[in-house]
Design a protein around this motif. Structure first.
Motif, PDB file in Angstrom:
ATOM      1  N   ALA A 236      61.426  72.159 184.741  1.00 58.03           N
ATOM      2  CA  ALA A 236      60.270  73.038 184.930  1.00 58.03           C
ATOM      3  C   ALA A 236      59.761  73.497 183.570  1.00 58.03           C
ATOM      4  N   GLY A 237      58.459  73.499 183.423  1.00 61.80           N
ATOM      5  CA  GLY A 237      57.861  73.965 182.186  1.00 61.80           C
ATOM      6  C   GLY A 237      57.637  72.893 181.139  1.00 61.80           C
ATOM      7  N   GLU A 238      58.153  71.664 181.349  1.00 66.88           N
ATOM      8  CA  GLU A 238      57.920  70.587 180.386  1.00 66.88           C
ATOM      9  C   GLU A 238      56.474  70.140 180.485  1.00 66.88           C
ATOM     10  N   VAL A 239      55.865  69.918 179.355  1.00 68.98           N
ATOM     11  CA  VAL A 239      54.476  69.510 179.330  1.00 68.98           C
ATOM     12  C   VAL A 239      54.362  67.986 179.286  1.00 68.98           C
ATOM     13  N   ALA A 240      55.126  67.347 178.436  1.00 68.66           N
ATOM     14  CA  ALA A 240      55.026  65.895 178.247  1.00 68.66           C
ATOM     15  C   ALA A 240      55.725  65.155 179.379  1.00 68.66           C
ATOM     16  N   LYS A 241      55.151  64.023 179.769  1.00 68.07           N
ATOM     17  CA  LYS A 241      55.780  63.147 180.747  1.00 68.07           C
ATOM     18  C   LYS A 241      56.896  62.382 180.067  1.00 68.07           C
ATOM     19  N   ARG A 242      57.976  62.191 180.775  1.00 70.23           N
ATOM     20  CA  ARG A 242      59.063  61.375 180.258  1.00 70.23           C
ATOM     21  C   ARG A 242      59.117  60.078 181.042  1.00 70.23           C
ATOM     22  N   ILE A 243      59.589  59.033 180.389  1.00 76.56           N
ATOM     23  CA  ILE A 243      59.732  57.741 181.044  1.00 76.56           C
ATOM     24  C   ILE A 243      61.173  57.269 180.895  1.00 76.56           C
ATOM     25  N   ASP A 244      61.538  56.297 181.722  1.00 74.29           N
ATOM     26  CA  ASP A 244      62.858  55.690 181.671  1.00 74.29           C
ATOM     27  C   ASP A 244      62.719  54.293 181.077  1.00 74.29           C
ATOM     28  N   PRO A 245      62.858  54.159 179.727  1.00 70.38           N
ATOM     29  CA  PRO A 245      62.653  52.855 179.103  1.00 70.38           C
ATOM     30  C   PRO A 245      63.664  51.797 179.552  1.00 70.38           C
ATOM     31  N   ALA A 246      64.819  52.213 180.044  1.00 74.23           N
ATOM     32  CA  ALA A 246      65.825  51.253 180.503  1.00 74.23           C
ATOM     33  C   ALA A 246      65.365  50.525 181.768  1.00 74.23           C
ATOM     34  N   ALA A 247      64.396  51.097 182.460  1.00 75.61           N
ATOM     35  CA  ALA A 247      63.898  50.486 183.697  1.00 75.61           C
ATOM     36  C   ALA A 247      62.522  49.847 183.498  1.00 75.61           C
ATOM     37  N   SER A 248      62.199  49.482 182.272  1.00 75.91           N
ATOM     38  CA  SER A 248      60.895  48.880 181.963  1.00 75.91           C
ATOM     39  C   SER A 248      60.676  47.573 182.714  1.00 75.91           C
ATOM     40  N   VAL A 249      59.422  47.308 183.014  1.00 76.33           N
ATOM     41  CA  VAL A 249      59.010  46.075 183.680  1.00 76.33           C
ATOM     42  C   VAL A 249      57.846  45.499 182.873  1.00 76.33           C
ATOM     43  N   THR A 250      57.905  44.199 182.588  1.00 74.08           N
ATOM     44  CA  THR A 250      56.813  43.529 181.889  1.00 74.08           C
ATOM     45  C   THR A 250      56.087  42.629 182.878  1.00 74.08           C
ATOM     46  N   LEU A 251      54.770  42.765 182.902  1.00 75.21           N
ATOM     47  CA  LEU A 251      53.926  42.007 183.831  1.00 75.21           C
ATOM     48  C   LEU A 251      52.934  41.161 183.045  1.00 75.21           C
ATOM     49  N   ALA A 252      52.677  39.961 183.525  1.00 80.52           N
ATOM     50  CA  ALA A 252      51.642  39.117 182.933  1.00 80.52           C
ATOM     51  C   ALA A 252      50.277  39.689 183.317  1.00 80.52           C
ATOM     52  N   LEU A 253      49.326  39.611 182.395  1.00 81.73           N
ATOM     53  CA  LEU A 253      47.959  40.067 182.650  1.00 81.73           C
ATOM     54  C   LEU A 253      47.058  38.886 182.932  1.00 81.73           C
ATOM     55  N   PRO A 254      46.101  39.032 183.821  1.00 83.12           N
ATOM     56  CA  PRO A 254      45.862  40.212 184.648  1.00 83.12           C
ATOM     57  C   PRO A 254      46.896  40.320 185.760  1.00 83.12           C
ATOM     58  N   THR A 255      47.058  41.539 186.284  1.00 78.99           N
ATOM     59  CA  THR A 255      47.995  41.769 187.379  1.00 78.99           C
ATOM     60  C   THR A 255      47.335  42.606 188.457  1.00 78.99           C
ATOM     61  N   ASP A 256      47.726  42.369 189.689  1.00 81.91           N
ATOM     62  CA  ASP A 256      47.237  43.184 190.790  1.00 81.91           C
ATOM     63  C   ASP A 256      48.300  44.186 191.245  1.00 81.91           C
ATOM     64  N   ARG A 257      49.406  44.250 190.498  1.00 78.55           N
ATOM     65  CA  ARG A 257      50.501  45.161 190.882  1.00 78.55           C
ATOM     66  C   ARG A 257      50.323  46.574 190.348  1.00 78.55           C
ATOM     67  N   LEU A 258      49.398  46.802 189.415  1.00 73.34           N
ATOM     68  CA  LEU A 258      49.156  48.130 188.871  1.00 73.34           C
ATOM     69  C   LEU A 258      47.876  48.719 189.433  1.00 73.34           C
ATOM     70  N   CYS A 259      47.972  49.963 189.911  1.00 69.36           N
ATOM     71  CA  CYS A 259      46.803  50.672 190.410  1.00 69.36           C
ATOM     72  C   CYS A 259      46.781  52.056 189.767  1.00 69.36           C
ATOM     73  N   PRO A 260      45.606  52.528 189.369  1.00 70.62           N
ATOM     74  CA  PRO A 260      45.545  53.887 188.802  1.00 70.62           C
ATOM     75  C   PRO A 260      45.900  54.925 189.858  1.00 70.62           C
ATOM     76  N   VAL A 261      46.530  56.016 189.431  1.00 62.16           N
ATOM     77  CA  VAL A 261      46.823  57.129 190.343  1.00 62.16           C
ATOM     78  C   VAL A 261      45.531  57.879 190.547  1.00 62.16           C
ATOM     79  N   GLU A 262      45.162  58.076 191.773  1.00 60.15           N
ATOM     80  CA  GLU A 262      43.898  58.768 192.101  1.00 60.15           C
ATOM     81  C   GLU A 262      44.106  60.252 192.121  1.00 60.15           C
TER      82      GLU A 262
END
Length: 121
Positions: free
Chosen positions: A95-121
């Motif tokens: 609670a109170g953290e401003v920056a988003k954190r990510i889990d780099p150990a769970a990274s996924v690499t996708l070829a472009l273009p891709t239909d698997r990524l959608c913007p969060v609305e």
């Protein structure tokens, strides 16, 4: 046959997308190769990409599962090249953290273009 070329933002020379030549008009595509408008004049296509800029790199995205089963995973973009995008899941912080954190150990690499990524609305 169409031709596609890089678009560099005039202010700072940053690569912010691609412009596709279609007949006598131009179609802007962002760094993820997503079409950002209908065919238009070159100066309009450049303005679209200048406005879009690098915002996608700071936004949350939803990654669809490969098998189509399960819920999409909230991710952030780590790296974009001309041919691939690497994303990592976001991690809920304290609670109170401003920056988003990510889990780099769970990274996924996708070829472009891709239909698997959608913007969060």
């Amino acid at each position: 046959m169409s031709t596609i070329f890089d678009h560099l933002r005039s202010d700072d020379g940053e690569h912010v997308g691609y412009i596709e030549v279609v007949d006598d008009l131009f179609v802007p595509h962002d760094l993820l190769h997503r079409r950002r408008g209908e065919p238009m004049e070159l100066d309009e296509a450049e303005a679209v990409l200048d406005a879009v800029g690098l915002r996608a790199l700071a936004e949350d995205w939803l990654l669809d599962p490969t098998d189509g089963i399960g819920e999409p995973l909230r991710v952030r973009i780590q790296e974009v090249t001309r041919t691939h995008v690497t994303v990592a899941p976001t991690v809920d912080g304290a609670a109170g953290e401003v920056a988003k954190r990510i889990d780099p150990a769970a990274s996924v690499t996708l070829a472009l273009p891709t239909d698997r990524l959608c913007p969060v609305e």
